[in-house]
Design a protein around this motif. Structure first.
Motif, PDB file in Angstrom:
ATOM      1  N   HIS A 173       0.851  -1.182   0.000  1.00 30.59           N
ATOM      2  CA  HIS A 173       0.000   0.000   0.000  1.00 30.59           C
ATOM      3  C   HIS A 173       0.889   1.235   0.000  1.00 30.59           C
ATOM      4  N   TRP A 235      -7.907   0.496   2.205  1.00 29.75           N
ATOM      5  CA  TRP A 235      -7.473  -0.325   1.076  1.00 29.75           C
ATOM      6  C   TRP A 235      -7.764   0.368  -0.253  1.00 29.75           C
ATOM      7  N   HIS A 459      -3.012  -8.843   1.443  1.00 27.82           N
ATOM      8  CA  HIS A 459      -3.598  -7.763   2.234  1.00 27.82           C
ATOM      9  C   HIS A 459      -4.894  -8.201   2.909  1.00 27.82           C
ATOM     10  N   THR A 553      -1.904  -0.906  10.196  1.00 26.96           N
ATOM     11  CA  THR A 553      -1.525  -1.346   8.849  1.00 26.96           C
ATOM     12  C   THR A 553      -0.205  -0.751   8.375  1.00 26.96           C
TER      13      THR A 553
END
Length: 702
Positions: A173, A235, A459, A553
């Motif tokens: 990401h 996301w 992910h 994350t």
């Protein structure tokens, strides 16, 4: 300075040939698709986006394309559309000229989307729900489209075009990779600019990464429900603009930063693959906002239920499903893909919920309209294509069902690796297939071994580290009562749920991670590594962190295990240096014409045939010789021998007999540090719960 003083108030006919807004040096041509609208209006805004200064009906309609040319409109001009027509939800039409609509083809956005009830086409509090009509202007709460400077997006990019057999994918990401990296300048963290800084490129190069696969970077709008919980769609699987790079990742270079990032990756020999979402949009179900497609032509852009067109087909689980079989929706997607290749330099795409894109009226069809058009496109012929081979619609799981051009995320491989190392019954039998590219699924219609994207974590789900720390999901922070995310993680906690300081448990967890990493890298197919897994990244048991834009994350680079990073780099080196581990053709134990030896053989640690009927089989050896075809232009002559010991005891291994050759143990997962070790004699000890990889060195025994 405002632009309206030099802009003509009279629209000329213009051209329908190019959809979107295109500046030609003297003015801008506007063209937008709507088959069912009665009129489409072009709305021009002040430079700050706060005032609508002109509203002009597009003067011409050619087929289903409305168009007009406005002299004097310069790059940077802010605009949007309004469309008038029937507001008849029960018939599938939701036109409301009070709602400002973004251009589906805009390459840039100004401002942001605000979760306000004025963005809904209906009265949000009405007992009639979406059958009611809202007359408020939504423009103050909608991002504006921008007329782009053609110089920002020259169509001169060239993809790297690396072969699939050489590919190692690193899924990550943009923000999560850089926000906590100490060597990325603070001003660049979380941006495209920061992702391709020397520190990041150096790390990826040391790992042997050949392609970064980025979670969605096309313009995103978070769901209102998340905003109400103080969360965002991290996301990014909620696209609102298929051509515009997501502004939240802009750094000092703005929109130019994306292409500059790609160019720097290319200079380092690394491809860029984008995770793209063409199966649904951010407008949600019938109770969602009217932002673009819904207001332009709801009945054309979306798949509606045949017997109740007020409602959407929801094969995606996200509220709506794009009508990919419609010619103009197909064109929109293909135009978008070409833009990212030609203007942005992208090397490939991973299609989210790709089954949706292949679903025709009679169900999944790999030869359907969209796939046929995609495979005929000359611009897209040389770029990588990856399918996520499922959705929640009927017949949605299609692993192995895509055309030969595609590789596919192999979730069956992921679960197989986890179950084998956890000790599940029949795990060895499943692993045997996985190690050879899941041939029973992919070896058909001329497909190659690289079709299987092999991974132990992505992910979506537990990180690799969390598969060794947690047996239960811990998604409370998502605000959904811990009901979201996978129920079946095939993980093992080694006696303690979550973190521990117990050195024995920590050592077991580290070894398990090394075992799963080694399995991925030593398998036939295309390996994919989730960012952070090379160092044991944890999300504290959250296996559905889609809305966690925070330290859950963001990779904590300072806490990653340097020994595991070095181990991962060693695996990558062994795979790179031994083409036999990354062959093009499937191996089935056939006899090679060159030397009358089998291309692959299974055997036990004692040299005898395996008992595949044993449900508790915990040891297996794989002897890879390879077929006569080569990935490097010459016949494969080297051999690799893999030994998997899932038992709790050290075992004696009988290596295959050699003459003048020498086996060298390149990988031993019982320890983090890897030193190639020549093997003297035919027997060697293989530690408990470990993988050993031996490479045959020709003539080295002399």
């Amino acid at each position: 300075m405002t632009y309206h003083a030099t802009v003509s108030a009279q629209l000329e006919p213009g051209s329908p040939s190019r959809l979107g807004a295109h500046f030609d040096g003297g003015g801008t041509n506007f063209a937008v698709f709507s088959e069912h609208a009665e009129q489409v209006f072009l709305c021009l805004f002040s430079p700050d986006g706060m005032r609508e200064e002109m509203r002009l009906p597009l003067p011409e309609r050619t087929g289903a394309v409305w168009h007009g040319y406005l002299p004097g409109v310069q790059p940077g001009t802010l605009y949007g559309y309004r469309a008038s027509g029937p507001y008849a939800p029960e018939a599938g039409h939701r036109f409301n000229r009070n709602k400002l609509l973004v251009d589906p083809y805009t390459r840039e956005f100004h401002g942001a989307f605000t979760d306000h009830t004025a963005t809904f086409g209906y009265q949000h509090a009405s007992p009639e729900g979406d059958l009611s009509f809202d007359s408020r202007d939504s423009a103050p709460f909608v991002a504006k489209s921008v007329v782009s400077d053609p110089g920002l997006f020259p169509l001169d990019a060239q993809p790297l075009s690396k072969g699939w057999h050489d590919t190692l994918i690193y899924e990550g990401h943009v923000k999560g990779l850089t926000m906590r990296h100490p060597a990325v300048p603070e001003a660049l963290r979380g941006t495209y600019d920061g992702l391709a800084t020397p520190a990041m490129l150096d790390h990826l190069t040391k790992l042997g990464v050949t392609a970064v696969e980025l979670l969605p970077v096309q313009a995103i709008k978070s769901e209102g429900a998340l905003s109400g919980r103080g969360l965002v769609n991290y996301w990014g699987y909620n696209t609102v603009g298929f051509f515009a790079p997501e502004p939240r990742y802009f750094g000092p270079e703005g929109v130019r930063g994306f292409r500059a990032m790609v160019d720097r990756f290319h200079a380092a020999g690394i491809e860029v693959i984008l995770d793209v979402v063409y199966n649904h949009s951010a407008e949600g179900d019938q109770l969602g906002p009217t932002l673009s497609f819904r207001g332009l032509d709801n009945a054309s852009y979306y798949r509606l239920q045949d017997d109740a067109p007020r409602y959407y087909v929801n094969d995606t689980g996200c509220g709506n499903t794009l009508n990919v079989t419609h010619p103009f929706v197909t064109r929109l997607i293909l135009d978008s893909l070409r833009f990212w290749v030609q203007a942005m330099g992208v090397d490939g795409f991973r299609f989210d919920l790709a089954t949706t894109l292949c679903r025709e009226a009679d169900g999944f069809d790999r030869t359907g309209r969209f796939m046929t058009a995609l495979r005929q496109d000359p611009v897209l012929a040389g770029v990588k294509m990856i399918a996520e081979p499922w959705d929640i619609g009927p017949g949605g799981y299609q692993l192995g069902g895509f055309p030969a051009k595609f590789a596919e995320w192999n979730d069956h491989y992921r679960d197989t690796v986890r179950k084998f190392w956890r000790g599940d019954a029949h795990g060895a039998q499943e692993l045997g297939s996985a190690l050879l590219g899941t041939a029973h699924v992919f070896d058909k219609r001329g497909r190659r071994v690289w079709s299987s994207i092999n991974y132990a974590a992505s992910h979506d789900g537990f990180t690799l580290g969390d598969t060794t720390r947690y047996e239960k999901r811990h998604n409370e922070a998502n605000g959904e009562g811990n009901r979201d995310g996978h129920k079946a993680n095939f993980s093992e906690k080694f006696g303690v749920e979550g973190p521990t300081e117990d050195p024995s448990i920590r050592a077991q967890r580290a070894r398990r991670q090394r075992n799963m990493l080694a399995t991925v890298f030593l398998s036939q197919g295309t390996p994919m590594l989730l960012a952070g897994d090379e160092g044991g990244h944890t999300q504290n048991g959250n296996n559905n962190a889609y809305c966690q834009d925070n330290e859950t994350t963001w990779i904590d680079w300072a806490s990653l295990d340097p020994e595991q990073i070095a181990f991962t780099a060693a695996l990558s080196r062994v795979r790179r240096d031994n083409p036999i581990l990354r062959q093009m053709d499937f191996l089935h134990g056939a006899t090679r014409e060159t030397d009358r030896r089998k291309d692959v053989e299974w055997r036990g640690f004692d040299g005898k045939p395996l008992n595949w009927g044993d449900a508790d089989l915990a040891t297996l050896c794989l002897h890879l010789r390879g077929n006569a075809e080569s990935v490097t232009g010459k016949a494969l002559s080297d051999e690799v021998f893999l030994a998997f010991n899932r038992t709790e005891g050290e075992l004696d291994l009988l290596l295959p007999t050699t003459a003048q050759d020498l086996w060298v143990r390149e990988i031993d997962t019982s320890k983090a540090a890897q030193t190639p070790t020549p093997i003297v004699g035919e027997r060697i000890s293989v530690p408990a719960q470990s993988v050993s990889a031996f490479v045959l060195k020709r003539g080295s025994a002399q």
